[in-house]
Design an enzyme around this catalytic site. Structure first.
Site, PDB file in Angstrom:
ATOM      1  CE  LYS A  68     -89.899  18.771 -22.229  1.00 43.42           C
ATOM      2  NZ  LYS A  68     -90.297  17.659 -21.388  1.00 43.42           N
ATOM      3  NE  ARG A  98     -93.659  21.000 -16.442  1.00 44.96           N
ATOM      4  CZ  ARG A  98     -92.769  21.796 -17.025  1.00 44.96           C
ATOM      5  NH1 ARG A  98     -92.573  21.743 -18.328  1.00 44.96           N
ATOM      6  NH2 ARG A  98     -92.070  22.645 -16.304  1.00 44.96           N
TER       7      ARG A  98
HETATM    8  N1  PMM Z   1     -90.299  18.961 -18.671  1.00 46.84           N
HETATM    9  C1  PMM Z   1     -89.607  19.994 -18.169  1.00 46.84           C
HETATM   10  C2  PMM Z   1     -89.709  20.336 -16.816  1.00 46.84           C
HETATM   11  N2  PMM Z   1     -90.537  19.654 -15.996  1.00 46.84           N
HETATM   12  N3  PMM Z   1     -92.117  17.950 -15.645  1.00 46.84           N
HETATM   13  C3  PMM Z   1     -92.814  16.910 -16.119  1.00 46.84           C
HETATM   14  N4  PMM Z   1     -93.646  16.227 -15.284  1.00 46.84           N
HETATM   15  N5  PMM Z   1     -92.726  16.511 -17.421  1.00 46.84           N
HETATM   16  C4  PMM Z   1     -91.912  17.142 -18.308  1.00 46.84           C
HETATM   17  O1  PMM Z   1     -91.863  16.719 -19.473  1.00 46.84           O
HETATM   18  C5  PMM Z   1     -91.141  18.258 -17.851  1.00 46.84           C
HETATM   19  C6  PMM Z   1     -91.266  18.626 -16.482  1.00 46.84           C
HETATM   20  C7  PMM Z   1     -88.683  20.778 -19.059  1.00 46.84           C
HETATM   21  O2  PMM Z   1     -89.339  21.788 -19.715  1.00 46.84           O
HETATM   22  P1  PMM Z   1     -89.271  23.384 -19.321  1.00 46.84           P
HETATM   23  O3  PMM Z   1     -87.813  23.745 -19.165  1.00 46.84           O
HETATM   24  O4  PMM Z   1     -89.955  24.046 -20.432  1.00 46.84           O
HETATM   25  O5  PMM Z   1     -90.032  23.595 -18.042  1.00 46.84           O
END
Ligand code: PMM
Length: 261
Positions: A203, A237
């Protein structure tokens, strides 16, 4: 929890897995590298992202969920009840809702109907306008209080207590400083009484601290994940399962050593 984004524009791996064949191949690799759960998403939630329709999102994710559910446990990363229902019917076991049921009031009902598990993420506003809502007097207390309300909504919709996980939503209506404070005081989320999910992977706050572009943020991510584990995170994650599993295993062993007499 390994990530498969079936989107053309996700910030961390956008475009890499946009077609079904490469998305399934990526998920297969994540399981082989030791993911306990693979999270499939079909709409980017990066700040300012435009939403896609439920039918477009479902068309992206359902075939990928169906194929990966043959190999292991799959979660569907969506805030839309319609997409969640189709993904659960295709074999997903967990609904990962970054909005904690705030963007679609029907979502918790779908989870309850299927007897599925749900990750309740903390968000204010929508992915498009969330950064305008990143104002807190005490970010940790406010996130805990708001998650408590969303948990109550899930329970009221019939979701079983043992099927709920909570997530502070790093980057979702949070500044870099908010994310750091949430990680430093993650233990306070333990008061909710549910397993804690943390998504720090690649992030922007990791980029801000390290000066690295998205693809070079794995070492910074490992630092965040180690801190998260030592402060009580139960599920991480991540995009690079191979790298993060080792960092998590070491941090977890250190955390457990503090608990043995
Ligand atoms: N961050 C993203 C997408 N989904 N789900 C959960 N539970 N927690 C998160 O911090 C989260 C998520 C955004 O990241 P990406 O675009 O790399 O998938």
């Amino acid at each position: 929890m390994g990530v498969v984004n079936v989107t053309p524009d996700s910030f961390s791996d956008g475009g890499a897995c946009f077609d079904e064949v490469s998305a399934v191949a990526r998920g297969r690799r994540l399981f082989a590298e030791g993911a306990d759960l693979v999270d499939v998403g079909g709409e980017s939630t990066r700040p300012g992202a435009e939403p896609v329709s439920a039918s477009e999102e479902a068309a992206r994710v359902v075939p990928v969920v169906r194929a990966l559910a043959e190999l292991g446990a799959v979660s569907i990363d969506t805030y839309k009840a319609e997409v969640a229902a189709l993904a659960l019917a295709a074999g997903a076991e967990v609904v990962n809702d970054i909005s904690g049921g705030t963007l679609d009031p029907a979502l918790f009902g779908v989870v309850a109907q299927h007897g599925a598990a749900v990750i309740i993420g903390h968000l204010r506003g929508t992915p498009k306008d969330m950064q305008a809502h990143a104002r807190y007097d005490d970010v940790v207390r406010e996130v805990v209080a708001e998650l408590r309300l969303r948990v109550a909504a899930a329970l009221a919709a019939g979701v079983a207590r043992g099927r709920i996980l909570v997530d502070p939503g790093l980057g979702f209506a949070k500044t870099a400083e908010h994310n750091l404070e949430l990680l430093a005081r993650l233990g306070e989320l333990g008061a909710l009484g549910f397993p804690i999910v943390v998504g720090a992977s690649r992030k922007a706050f990791v980029g801000k601290l390290t000066g690295r572009e998205t693809a070079a943020r794995e070492w910074g991510t490992a630092g965040a994940n180690a801190a998260a584990v030592l402060h009580g995170a139960n599920v991480l994650r991540v995009h690079d399962v191979l790298a993060q599993r080792d960092a998590i295993a070491v941090a977890d062993a250190i955390g457990r050593a503090a608990c043995t007499p």
